[in-house]
Write a protein that holds these residues in place. Structure first.
Motif, PDB file in Angstrom:
ATOM      1  N   GLN A 101       0.801  -1.218   0.000  1.00 43.29           N
ATOM      2  CA  GLN A 101       0.000   0.000   0.000  1.00 43.29           C
ATOM      3  C   GLN A 101       0.839   1.277   0.000  1.00 43.29           C
TER       4      GLN A 101
ATOM      5  N   ALA B 165      -6.775   0.854  -4.394  1.00 42.47           N
ATOM      6  CA  ALA B 165      -5.777   1.063  -3.342  1.00 42.47           C
ATOM      7  C   ALA B 165      -5.495   2.545  -3.131  1.00 42.47           C
TER       8      ALA B 165
ATOM      9  N   ARG C 213      -8.246   4.147  -1.136  1.00 45.11           N
ATOM     10  CA  ARG C 213      -8.169   3.832   0.294  1.00 45.11           C
ATOM     11  C   ARG C 213      -7.048   4.606   0.977  1.00 45.11           C
ATOM     12  N   CYS C 214      -5.891   4.685   0.302  1.00 47.38           N
ATOM     13  CA  CYS C 214      -4.716   5.275   0.947  1.00 47.38           C
ATOM     14  C   CYS C 214      -4.676   6.798   0.839  1.00 47.38           C
TER      15      CYS C 214
END
Length: 646
Positions: A477, A511, A514-515
């Motif tokens: 991530q 991803a 989310r990050c």
């Protein structure tokens, strides 16, 4: 007021002539000239003589700013004397226009037409003329066109003579399209400040005057001298930000903003493909009082207050006085000024390294503006200095090599870029180790170049090796890991492996959401890349929705006129061009929706994808009919939502 004889010996080097022109905004033009003249005269410990010339003979006003006597001879009397002097020469006399002009000017005592107007500096004024009862009659009797025809070099030589004695000569040109306005803008200056107000005619006629002046300089052999143009917007005091923005950028439909028009004008005048005045127009704007009252703002307001009109004049001088071009950005100006000052502070190797660092920073600024030729020149100079002082394999030297290679990559010089990148990657691996961030970055850059050269297998091998290191050291991530995945997906796209690219891009987009958040720049970049892939996979509706989401979020973050918004609009327009339609709902799509709902396969994201698409509308603050946040709210794009009945 000083009535003593003036002591104005020639300068050691020539000064410059700056003409101020406005088609209608005479008060703002004269006020700007008076304020800038006072600022220039009081700089450098007031040792630089500055001359103002009031050539607005129909409505002279400069003397009012400094309480100068209105019965002092000036422009009118000087050129009456020139006409009389020229009348003494016979056609068989001096044939060279330039020699004749200087002969005429040498016979006159020009200093008698100049008066000092500021006792705290060397600021002087040549007024329009002696404003007596006969002024209008004498003005009407002077034929400027005939004077020019008799000696075409007279006005150019007069300007050169004044520039021999004054660091700055500021000419207040008359408005409209008069003969005197033409000669002041075309024959006299090295720099031309064109002011324009909110009225469309003010900008339109100002641009026409600039175009004529630059065209004349190019087409007449005797006048082929540089002419730098500085457009200045004059806003009404108290206008709100929305109105100022609308005037500057337009509404995308009927109202054309002044910045795009000025960018096109200057690009045409200087033979450039494209320029940006974003930074210049951010900084350089003047305010006009609604009651028409003008004053010397640099005297009346606190020094340094960023909200004052005086600060606006100082911002204009940041470009005008050193001769920087309007399309040079504020950070670029700062870097150039820093570079100029290094020689006075350092010497030897310290100077060389500081110059290299300054050139490196300037090159990065040029890269941000996509001015690759200038960036490459800066990086080459930085590399040469660092190699001489530090050697070929120091980190700073390698950084310059890598930056130069990046410019070569951008400009299509792939073989040269590969040679440099291989050198940098090998040196970093040897000096720093194979898992150092600089080594991994150098290998990634090399992989991009290899891929662009068609060496796909080598490029993918490097991408996979670098990605494996990032995953092991930083995790799946981490931003560097995600960036490496993005580059790997881009390589797959270039190879035409669109399904494989999509298989990387979809989890990458999830991803990054989310990050980093659904509205982060890197998330939007992933969204755009996925849209391009979906278009290649014959999914134009999905691509349209993704690009529209990027557009709406970009508008929300930056407003209508940011570069990111322009790019998003261009991407969406290109999609519509390729599909040849407005990407409406495909046949059979509506029949698919109930089936997917019954299966429980739809979520809010998919519902948004399956909505009928609307034609692209002109942008405005209320055009976001689609919920962009909803489109980017969930992870992934389930495959079953992509099915189409053809």
């Amino acid at each position: 007021m000083d009535t003593q004889a003036l002591l104005l010996p020639p300068l050691s080097d020539h000064g410059e002539v700056i003409t101020f022109y406005a088609y209608r905004d005479a008060a703002s033009r004269s006020a700007a000239l008076a304020n800038l003249a006072l600022l220039l005269a009081r700089r450098r410990a007031a040792y630089s003589p500055v001359l103002m010339i009031d050539w607005d003979l129909q409505a002279p006003s400069l003397h009012q700013y400094f309480a100068a006597p209105c019965q002092h001879g000036g422009v009118l009397e000087l050129f009456e004397a020139c006409a009389a002097q020229l009348a003494q020469y016979q056609p068989s006399g001096i044939h060279d226009d330039t020699l004749l002009a200087y002969e005429v000017l040498a016979a006159l005592d020009w200093e008698q037409y100049v008066t000092r107007v500021d006792q705290a500096s060397q600021l002087y004024l040549m007024p329009a003329g002696r404003l007596d009862l006969q002024y209008r009659e004498r003005l009407a009797a002077l034929d400027w066109e005939a004077l020019f025809q008799r000696c075409p070099a007279l006005f150019r030589c007069f300007a050169a003579q004044m520039a021999c004695h004054f660091r700055h000569v500021l000419v207040d040109a008359g408005g409209g399209q008069s003969d005197t306005a033409g000669l002041c803008t075309t024959l006299l200056p090295r720099k031309l400040v064109m002011l324009f107000g909110p009225e469309p005619a003010s900008l339109e006629q100002g641009c026409a005057m600039v175009a004529r002046a630059t065209s004349y300089r190019c087409s007449h052999e005797d006048e082929q001298r540089p002419l730098l143009v500085y457009p200045v917007a004059v806003q009404l005091e108290g206008d709100d930000a929305h109105l100022r923005t609308l005037r500057r950028h337009g509404d995308g439909q009927q109202l054309a903003g002044y910045q795009p028009q000025l960018e096109q004008l200057l690009a045409d005048c200087y033979g450039l493909r494209q320029i940006s005045l974003d930074s210049y127009c951010d900084e350089v704007q003047l305010q006009q009082s609604r009651d028409g009252v003008q004053q010397l703002a640099v005297r009346a307001t606190p020094h340094g207050d960023r909200h004052t009109l005086a600060r606006s004049y100082e911002s204009l001088l940041d470009w005008l006085e050193p001769g920087y071009l309007p399309w040079q950005s504020r950070p670029e100006l700062a870097a150039l000024e820093q570079y100029k000052g290094l020689a006075a502070q350092l010497s030897g190797n310290s100077l060389a390294l500081a110059q290299a660092q300054s050139q490196q920073a300037l090159g990065q600024e040029y890269c941000a503006q996509q001015r690759w030729a200038q960036a490459g020149a800066c990086f080459e100079q930085a590399l040469q200095l660092r190699q001489q002082v530090l050697g070929p394999e120091q980190p700073e030297t390698l950084a310059s090599k890598g930056a130069l290679a990046a410019v070569q990559y951008q400009t299509g010089r792939l073989e040269q870029a590969q040679i440099l990148q291989e050198c940098v990657a090998e040196a970093c691996d040897r000096l720093l180790g194979g898992e150092h961030p600089d080594t991994l970055a150098a290998r990634t850059a090399l992989a991009l170049t290899l891929g662009a050269r068609g060496l796909a297998a080598q490029a993918m091998l490097i991408h996979d090796e670098v990605l494996a290191v990032y995953v092991r050291l930083l995790g799946e991530q981490h931003r560097l890991t995600l960036a490496c995945q993005s580059e790997r997906a881009a390589q797959l796209f270039r190879q035409g492996e669109y399904a494989a690219a999509r298989s990387v891009q979809e989890p990458l987009l999830a991803a990054r959401k989310r990050c980093l958040g659904s509205e982060h720049a890197e998330t939007l970049a992933s969204c755009t890349a996925l849209a391009r892939t979906m278009l290649q996979l014959d999914e134009p509706d999905v691509a349209h929705l993704l690009l529209d989401a990027v557009l709406q979020i970009s508008i929300k973050q930056h407003g209508l006129y940011h570069a990111a918004v322009r790019q998003a609009r261009a991407d969406l327009a290109e999609l519509l061009r390729q599909t040849g339609s407005h990407a409406g709902q495909h046949p059979g799509q509506a029949d698919l929706v109930p089936e997917l709902r019954q299966q429980g396969a739809l979520d809010a994201y998919d519902e948004a994808l399956l909505q009928p698409l609307q034609p692209l509308q002109p942008l405005g603050p209320d055009t976001a009919s689609l919920t962009a946040e909803q489109i980017l709210a969930l992870d992934g794009i389930p495959a079953q939502s992509r099915r189409r009945s053809r």
